[in-house]
Write a protein that holds these residues in place. Structure first.
Motif, PDB file in Angstrom:
ATOM      1  N   MET A   1      42.506  21.151  50.037  1.00 52.59           N
ATOM      2  CA  MET A   1      42.861  19.784  50.418  1.00 52.59           C
ATOM      3  C   MET A   1      43.063  18.942  49.152  1.00 52.59           C
ATOM      4  O   MET A   1      42.284  19.041  48.209  1.00 52.59           O
ATOM      5  N   ASN A   2      44.114  18.129  49.140  1.00 52.44           N
ATOM      6  CA  ASN A   2      44.378  17.274  47.992  1.00 52.44           C
ATOM      7  C   ASN A   2      43.224  16.311  47.757  1.00 52.44           C
ATOM      8  O   ASN A   2      42.509  15.926  48.683  1.00 52.44           O
ATOM      9  N   LYS A   3      43.073  15.891  46.496  1.00 51.47           N
ATOM     10  CA  LYS A   3      41.979  15.003  46.121  1.00 51.47           C
ATOM     11  C   LYS A   3      42.507  13.816  45.324  1.00 51.47           C
ATOM     12  O   LYS A   3      43.630  13.825  44.831  1.00 51.47           O
ATOM     13  N   LYS A   4      41.646  12.819  45.191  1.00 56.91           N
ATOM     14  CA  LYS A   4      42.001  11.621  44.431  1.00 56.91           C
ATOM     15  C   LYS A   4      40.711  11.008  43.887  1.00 56.91           C
ATOM     16  O   LYS A   4      39.684  10.983  44.587  1.00 56.91           O
ATOM     17  N   ILE A   5      40.749  10.528  42.650  1.00 58.49           N
ATOM     18  CA  ILE A   5      39.560   9.913  42.052  1.00 58.49           C
ATOM     19  C   ILE A   5      39.244   8.602  42.767  1.00 58.49           C
ATOM     20  O   ILE A   5      40.130   7.776  43.008  1.00 58.49           O
ATOM     21  N   LEU A   6      37.968   8.414  43.086  1.00 55.90           N
ATOM     22  CA  LEU A   6      37.537   7.207  43.789  1.00 55.90           C
ATOM     23  C   LEU A   6      37.233   6.089  42.791  1.00 55.90           C
ATOM     24  O   LEU A   6      36.207   6.117  42.096  1.00 55.90           O
ATOM     25  N   GLY A   7      38.133   5.122  42.711  1.00 54.53           N
ATOM     26  CA  GLY A   7      37.919   3.942  41.882  1.00 54.53           C
ATOM     27  C   GLY A   7      37.562   4.270  40.452  1.00 54.53           C
ATOM     28  O   GLY A   7      38.219   5.094  39.800  1.00 54.53           O
ATOM     29  N   ASN A   8      36.494   3.627  39.943  1.00 54.05           N
ATOM     30  CA  ASN A   8      36.074   3.809  38.555  1.00 54.05           C
ATOM     31  C   ASN A   8      35.054   4.932  38.397  1.00 54.05           C
ATOM     32  O   ASN A   8      34.410   5.038  37.353  1.00 54.05           O
ATOM     33  N   SER A   9      34.891   5.755  39.433  1.00 53.19           N
ATOM     34  CA  SER A   9      33.883   6.816  39.404  1.00 53.19           C
ATOM     35  C   SER A   9      34.448   8.100  38.808  1.00 53.19           C
ATOM     36  O   SER A   9      35.634   8.183  38.450  1.00 53.19           O
ATOM     37  N   ASP A  10      33.598   9.121  38.744  1.00 51.01           N
ATOM     38  CA  ASP A  10      34.036  10.453  38.344  1.00 51.01           C
ATOM     39  C   ASP A  10      34.175  11.368  39.562  1.00 51.01           C
ATOM     40  O   ASP A  10      34.310  12.587  39.419  1.00 51.01           O
ATOM     41  N   GLN A 291      37.358  19.134  67.884  1.00 51.29           N
ATOM     42  CA  GLN A 291      37.890  17.834  67.492  1.00 51.29           C
ATOM     43  C   GLN A 291      38.267  17.834  66.013  1.00 51.29           C
ATOM     44  O   GLN A 291      39.309  17.306  65.628  1.00 51.29           O
ATOM     45  N   LEU A 292      37.415  18.402  65.186  1.00 48.48           N
ATOM     46  CA  LEU A 292      37.676  18.448  63.750  1.00 48.48           C
ATOM     47  C   LEU A 292      38.970  19.188  63.450  1.00 48.48           C
ATOM     48  O   LEU A 292      39.814  18.702  62.679  1.00 48.48           O
ATOM     49  N   GLU A 293      39.139  20.362  64.042  1.00 51.59           N
ATOM     50  CA  GLU A 293      40.334  21.165  63.796  1.00 51.59           C
ATOM     51  C   GLU A 293      41.603  20.423  64.196  1.00 51.59           C
ATOM     52  O   GLU A 293      42.668  20.623  63.598  1.00 51.59           O
ATOM     53  N   GLY A 294      41.470  19.527  65.178  1.00 53.41           N
ATOM     54  CA  GLY A 294      42.623  18.761  65.619  1.00 53.41           C
ATOM     55  C   GLY A 294      42.999  17.611  64.711  1.00 53.41           C
ATOM     56  O   GLY A 294      44.012  16.943  64.934  1.00 53.41           O
ATOM     57  N   LEU A 295      42.190  17.366  63.677  1.00 55.70           N
ATOM     58  CA  LEU A 295      42.439  16.244  62.765  1.00 55.70           C
ATOM     59  C   LEU A 295      42.790  16.671  61.347  1.00 55.70           C
ATOM     60  O   LEU A 295      43.451  15.928  60.617  1.00 55.70           O
ATOM     61  N   LEU A 296      42.371  17.847  60.944  1.00 58.38           N
ATOM     62  CA  LEU A 296      42.496  18.267  59.549  1.00 58.38           C
ATOM     63  C   LEU A 296      43.939  18.306  59.055  1.00 58.38           C
ATOM     64  O   LEU A 296      44.202  18.061  57.871  1.00 58.38           O
ATOM     65  N   GLY A 297      44.884  18.580  59.935  1.00 54.54           N
ATOM     66  CA  GLY A 297      46.283  18.672  59.529  1.00 54.54           C
ATOM     67  C   GLY A 297      46.851  17.383  58.969  1.00 54.54           C
ATOM     68  O   GLY A 297      47.885  17.396  58.295  1.00 54.54           O
ATOM     69  N   ALA A 298      46.183  16.270  59.222  1.00 51.77           N
ATOM     70  CA  ALA A 298      46.670  14.979  58.723  1.00 51.77           C
ATOM     71  C   ALA A 298      46.720  14.942  57.206  1.00 51.77           C
ATOM     72  O   ALA A 298      47.558  14.237  56.615  1.00 51.77           O
ATOM     73  N   ALA A 299      45.843  15.689  56.550  1.00 54.33           N
ATOM     74  CA  ALA A 299      45.785  15.663  55.087  1.00 54.33           C
ATOM     75  C   ALA A 299      47.041  16.238  54.453  1.00 54.33           C
ATOM     76  O   ALA A 299      47.397  15.889  53.325  1.00 54.33           O
ATOM     77  N   ASP A 300      47.729  17.116  55.163  1.00 56.00           N
ATOM     78  CA  ASP A 300      48.911  17.782  54.614  1.00 56.00           C
ATOM     79  C   ASP A 300      50.213  17.255  55.204  1.00 56.00           C
ATOM     80  O   ASP A 300      51.297  17.750  54.857  1.00 56.00           O
ATOM     81  N   LEU A 301      50.117  16.263  56.074  1.00 58.58           N
ATOM     82  CA  LEU A 301      51.318  15.749  56.738  1.00 58.58           C
ATOM     83  C   LEU A 301      52.014  14.718  55.851  1.00 58.58           C
ATOM     84  O   LEU A 301      51.410  13.733  55.423  1.00 58.58           O
ATOM     85  N   HIS A 302      53.290  14.929  55.605  1.00 63.65           N
ATOM     86  CA  HIS A 302      54.070  13.999  54.780  1.00 63.65           C
ATOM     87  C   HIS A 302      54.961  13.138  55.665  1.00 63.65           C
ATOM     88  O   HIS A 302      55.712  13.652  56.504  1.00 63.65           O
ATOM     89  N   LEU A 303      54.858  11.843  55.481  1.00 64.68           N
ATOM     90  CA  LEU A 303      55.754  10.912  56.166  1.00 64.68           C
ATOM     91  C   LEU A 303      56.876  10.520  55.221  1.00 64.68           C
ATOM     92  O   LEU A 303      56.613  10.080  54.094  1.00 64.68           O
ATOM     93  N   THR A 304      58.112  10.668  55.655  1.00 66.28           N
ATOM     94  CA  THR A 304      59.224  10.221  54.833  1.00 66.28           C
ATOM     95  C   THR A 304      59.252   8.696  54.816  1.00 66.28           C
ATOM     96  O   THR A 304      58.629   8.038  55.659  1.00 66.28           O
TER      97      THR A 304
END
Length: 323
Positions: A1-10, A291-304
């Motif tokens: 799953m893609n990640k991103k740094i949270l604010g000024n943290s590590d 329920q979880l399995e039905g939501l995880l795909g959102a992380a990889d979904l690209h909206l044009t």
């Protein structure tokens, strides 16, 4: 799953985080109805195995029950996710009503209780759950900064703060993150909060991205009527008209795009929040692995850009009907 740094943290966090309000169960006046503890533990383990690396919780969720369940789940896995929790809502013994308190003695008692329930030595992100008066926010923020210096907290953040409230506490000590509500139905933070956070390198972790199930694609008025009577959504304003009906209209609109993209309405709803450049991550809530399995795909979904603009245009038309 893609990640991103949270604010000024590590902390390099996954774009999706697991929320735990619902797994608090029907304890207290703000629960979601009956919940199996084993289902909750299985869901936490499945989330970690999927690549989610942070869990968001609070003492208010099940009056400490959600934190306790998370503590049990983490004992049973080798994964070491970031654990985010909050302070500010307390309750009296034997009572379920939550009261907002942000004085120093109360917060110190809260963090010690959270550390015990979660069975951790340090909390990765400790947040003020809900703002109060400026004086109370200031006392709370000074307290969180002290607890960080003492080593009980790695990073400090807030939840549900306006841009003016953010400005006030940021002058005392840097804010790592803000956790506001953000969804296709609630876009209030776009005007001032998101720009403020981007300007000050404050991460945003969105809560209520599916508006408590309204944007899941599975909710309708008949199903709502059958919800557990202890489910707090029976007193939620979003589940009353005109918002309820407008949300269901939006879901019908999203179904067409979802079918074309071979995804679910829930995926679209969550992916839309992730598409905003101000977003670091969005919280998803699940009560079981299905329920979880039905939501995880959102992380990889690209909206044009066209799809994003089309959704926004539909929402603007809906909002115009309320003026």
């Amino acid at each position: 799953m893609n990640k991103k740094i949270l604010g000024n943290s590590d902390m390099d966090i996954s774009r999706l985080g697991l929320g735990s309000w619902a797994i608090g169960g029907d304890i207290g006046d703000w629960g979601w109805g009956k919940q199996s503890e084993q289902d909750s533990i299985n869901t936490i383990h499945a989330a970690l195995e999927s690549g989610i690396n942070w869990i968001d919780t609070a003492p208010a969720y099940g009056l400490g029950n959600a934190e306790s369940v998370i503590g049990k789940a983490l004992k049973q896995t080798h994964y070491k996710p970031f654990v985010f929790t909050k302070c500010g809502f307390i309750w009296n013994d034997g009572e379920s009503e939550l009261n907002l308190r942000l004085d120093k003695p109360s917060i110190i008692a809260e963090i010690d209780a959270s550390l015990h329930r979660l069975n951790v030595d340090v909390i990765d992100l400790y947040q003020i759950h809900m703002p109060c008066s400026d004086d109370e926010n200031e006392e709370a923020w000074h307290t969180l900064a002290e607890l960080k210096q003492q080593g009980k907290i790695r990073h400090i953040g807030v939840s549900n703060f306006s841009d003016k409230q953010l400005d006030h506490v940021h002058a005392i000590a840097p804010i790592t993150s803000n956790q506001p509500p953000y969804s296709l139905i609630n876009r209030e933070i776009e005007e001032n909060v998101q720009p403020w956070c981007q300007q000050h390198n404050v991460g945003i972790i969105n809560h209520s991205t599916m508006c408590w199930g309204l944007l899941s694609g599975a909710m309708n008025k008949a199903r709502f009527a059958q919800l557990d009577k202890r489910d707090w959504r029976h007193k939620c304003g979003a589940y009353k008209d005109p918002v309820f009906s407008l949300a269901l209209e939006l879901v019908e609109f999203l179904k067409v795009m979802a079918e074309r993209k071979n995804c679910s309405v829930a995926h679209l709803s969550i992916a839309w929040t992730l598409a905003n450049p101000a977003t670091t991550g969005s919280i998803i809530g699940a009560r079981n692995t299905t329920q979880l399995e039905g939501l995880l795909g959102a992380a990889d979904l690209h909206l044009t850009s066209t799809e994003y603009a089309t959704i926004n245009a539909f929402i603007r038309e809906q909002q115009a009907t309320l003026v």
